[in-house]
Enzyme design. Structure first.
Site, mmCIF file in Angstrom:
data_model
loop_
_atom_site.group_PDB
_atom_site.id
_atom_site.type_symbol
_atom_site.label_atom_id
_atom_site.label_comp_id
_atom_site.label_asym_id
_atom_site.label_seq_id
_atom_site.Cartn_x
_atom_site.Cartn_y
_atom_site.Cartn_z
ATOM 1 N N LYS A 25 28.454 -10.744 19.516
ATOM 2 C CA LYS A 25 28.140 -11.656 20.616
ATOM 3 C C LYS A 25 29.359 -11.967 21.482
ATOM 4 C CE LYS A 25 23.733 -12.509 19.635
ATOM 5 N NZ LYS A 25 22.647 -12.217 20.575
ATOM 6 N N GLU B 237 22.463 -20.986 25.654
ATOM 7 C CA GLU B 237 21.416 -21.256 24.669
ATOM 8 C C GLU B 237 21.830 -20.583 23.368
ATOM 9 O OE1 GLU B 237 21.335 -18.602 26.569
ATOM 10 O OE2 GLU B 237 21.014 -17.094 25.010
ATOM 11 N N SER C 117 25.915 -5.399 13.414
ATOM 12 C CA SER C 117 26.106 -6.365 14.506
ATOM 13 C C SER C 117 26.819 -7.636 14.061
ATOM 14 C CB SER C 117 24.763 -6.716 15.138
ATOM 15 O OG SER C 117 23.869 -7.221 14.161
#
Ligand SMILES: Cc1ncc(COP(=O)(O)O)c(C=O)c1O
Lengths: 395, 262
Positions: A89, A111, A377
């Protein structure tokens, strides 16, 4: 066929910017400037320096010998779990905060679902000295307490989204409403390849560093710069977009997307959007989303908070519709089994999201001479409570 | 289309400020929709805007969100709304707009939706997340085929060039959002907003304008109407009906108080 965005902001039939007029000036400012900003040498220099020295890139491409032996093929793990903050991220939040600075913005809104994107946003805001507000569903605030604490430790304000189903989709609505109410000084850092154009393309470009690295790392290790398969999990689709990006036009590479099937695709408790979704508009773009016959958004279910989203980005809807990517639905149980397998064969505890991608080897039937790259990830620290609970680790 | 759209007829003949009231369909109770419409008209409202409830109304503040959620929980849907509005034109003579988000319209089918609107006597649509470019490219022809006016929004941040473009695409009126906000976020009209209102008034647009967001009482209605043809009330009305004991009587009284007629 093109798999990149066109000048109207579409991937085939999907994309666009379905936003109220109140957001038009902000989104238009971003749309008209993001490509020029990203292309500036000073931006590229700052972006790559931070990816290297702050995030810790390039992340390793690790040959997983024991997994490879088990499935009789060649499996590589792309170690995004080793990024600062524990997931891919941050590649996106670093890129977007540098764009926000160049747009003259002083505040950030975001968010978050599981809290990974919220933590990655709070982290870059601390780094850049920007005010940070993160909307998080009231229910998620309860079930992801450690990440709430991390965001607060980093100086961010965590705002509960109390509307609708009080989860990620509602947090996204609240972040958009916040942006409508603060149009001048605030930039909205969306956490995946969703939202109105240019967000899906911009986020994909920032995550594309993943496949850029896979190419040169494979060249070094295998003497060819493409794998036969790239596997990634898809919530909104940002880590998959990044892992696929430089292989979109490489016909020798099969693109494999793992969606969360929850208790089973047809159980009524699932988040497998390509199986259950229909074309529609959600959070500012036309894509596939889970909805009732009346067009009301359905609250999805997955054991993994990061995959618990009722839509997918427009790029993935296009990859699905065109057949360029193959989508698999992976249940909670299958993901848990894969998480244990990766932990015990390779010594790597994956995030629950990633575990969905690690669960498709059996179905893939890759050949002994083929190369499979899985995008890891994120790491499993944030999911330990779930693992403890579901795998009875403390009994 | 030979018959004049009711919205055009209203603006052509109005001598007093126009009051448009928003109400959420299927609220406060599922089958209240026609009761609310009839009472609004009896009170003297000039345009009725019927909100189609949606699970994710991003342009709306808390009051309208909660009414949408309640209506959906009670079983409201687009199909049911058309059922409720089937005989609307037996009693309702004022223009009626449907307001909502694009996704339910897409699921109903754009052409089927427009045909149904024309059939029950709807005059126009307000779809805040259907942007002008998409409207022009893929929807305008269908809306026009069924005589539906698409009402577009402008905000204090919309630049003059875009306002001119919106004006050229608009029919009926332009919905002027009074401040950068979601619905119901702010109340009252500030001096800054009056500057914005008069700036737009001076542009001599071909379409008349109604001002919405933040209009809640007679005072703000009168202030807004000084620089436009009238104004739109939403959240204040929804709040009122949420608590009304005698729904019809209180709606009539509300409309009259906004218009200053009691
Ligand atoms: C580790 C990890 N993987 C994947 C995802 C899913 O997001 P995306 O599909 O955008 O990569 C998340 C989201 O929180 C995550 O934390």
């Amino acid at each position: 066929m093109s798999f990149n965005v066109d000048e109207r902001g579409y991937y085939g039939n999907f994309g666009g910017a379905f936003i109220p007029e109140m957001l038009y000036p902000n989104v238009e400012e971003l749309r008209s400037r993001y490509l020029d900003i990203i292309a500036e040498p000073s931006f590229q220099e700052e972006f790559h320096a931070l990816l290297k020295d702050y995030v810790g890139r390039p992340t390793p491409l690790f040959k997983a010998d024991r997994l490879s032996a088990k499935y009789n093929t060649n499996i590589y793990l792309k170690r995004e779990d080793l990024c600062h903050t524990g997931a891919h991220k941050i590649n996106n939040t670093i890129g977007q905060i540098l764009v926000a600075k160049r747009l003259g913005k002083s505040k950030i809104v975001a968010e978050t679902g599981a809290g990974q994107h919220g933590v990655a946003t709070a982290t870059v805001c601390a780094l850049m000295g920007m005010e940070c507000i993160v909307y998080m569903g009231a229910i998620d605030i309860e079930r992801q307490a450690p990440n709430v604490a991390r965001m607060r430790m980093l100086g961010a304000q965590v705002m509960p989204a109390t509307s609708g189903s009080k989860t990620l989709k509602d947090a996204t609505n609240e972040a958009m409403r916040h942006w409508i109410n603060h149009p001048v000084d605030t930039h909205y850092i969306i956490g995946s390849v969703v939202g109105p154009h240019p967000y899906p393309d911009m986020v994909a470009r920032f995550q594309a560093v993943i496949s850029e690295e896979i190419r040169f790392q494979l060249q070094e290790k295998e003497g060819r710069d493409y794998p036969d398969y790239v596997i990634a999990c898809v919530g909104g689709g940002s880590n998959a977009a990044g892992a696929f990006y430089h292989f979109l036009d490489e016909p020798r590479t099969a693109l494999i997307a793992a969606e969360a099937a929850g208790l089973g695709v047809n159980s009524g408790h699932s988040a497998a959007t390509t199986f259950l979704g229909k074309p529609g508009v959600l959070h500012g773009s036309k894509s596939l989303s889970m909805q009732t016959e009346d067009g009301q958004v359905i609250e999805p279910y997955s054991i993994s908070a990061g995959l618990d989203y009722p839509g997918i980005g427009p790029m993935h809807a296009h990859l699905f519709e065109s057949g360029r990517a193959t989508f698999y639905g992976v249940t909670d149980e299958e993901a848990l089994v894969a998480a244990v397998e990766c932990s015990q064969l390779e010594g790597i505890i994956p995030a629950l999201e990633t575990a969905h991608a690690l669960a498709v080897f059996e179905r893939l039937q890759a050949k002994p001479n083929e190369i499979v790259v899985v995008n890891v990830s994120g790491r499993g620290d944030k999911d330990l409570a779930t693992y403890q609970n579901r795998l009875k680790l403390n009994d | 289309m030979t018959k004049m759209n009711r919205i055009s007829a209203l603006f052509a003949s109005a001598t007093e400020p126009i009051l448009n009231v928003y109400t959420t369909a299927g609220y406060p109770h599922l089958e209240d929709t026609m009761t609310v419409l009839n009472a609004l008209q009896a009170g003297g409202v000039d345009i009725i805007e019927v909100g189609m409830p949606y699970s994710d109304p991003v342009a709306d503040g808390e009051t309208i969100q909660l009414s949408n959620q309640a209506a959906l929980e009670q079983g409201m849907s687009v199909a049911h709304l058309f059922e409720q509005l089937k005989d609307m034109r037996k009693s309702i003579t004022v223009p009626v707009l449907l307001m909502g988000y694009i996704n339910p319209v897409l699921q109903y089918g754009v052409e089927a939706f427009c045909a149904k609107c024309a059939e029950v006597g709807v005059d126009g649509l307000i779809l805040p997340d259907l942007p002008m470019v998409e409207y022009e490219a893929s929807y305008r022809e269908i809306f026009e085929k069924y005589g539906l006016f698409n009402i577009l929004l402008i905000t204090p941040q919309t630049n003059d060039e875009r306002i001119r473009h919106i004006d050229s695409v608009s029919k009926g009126f332009i919905y002027m959002v009074s401040s950068a906000s979601t619905t119901g976020a702010k109340t009252g009209i500030s001096a800054d907003q009056e500057v914005y209102f008069s700036r737009i008034a001076a542009m001599n647009l071909q379409n008349p304008r109604l001002i919405g967001f933040g209009i809640s009482d007679h005072d703000s209605f009168v202030k807004a109407s000084k620089n436009a043809s009238g104004a739109i009330i939403g959240s204040a009305f929804v709040k009122m009906i949420a608590q009304a004991k005698d729904l019809s009587a209180e709606i009539v009284a509300f409309v009259q108080s906004i218009k200053g007629k009691n």
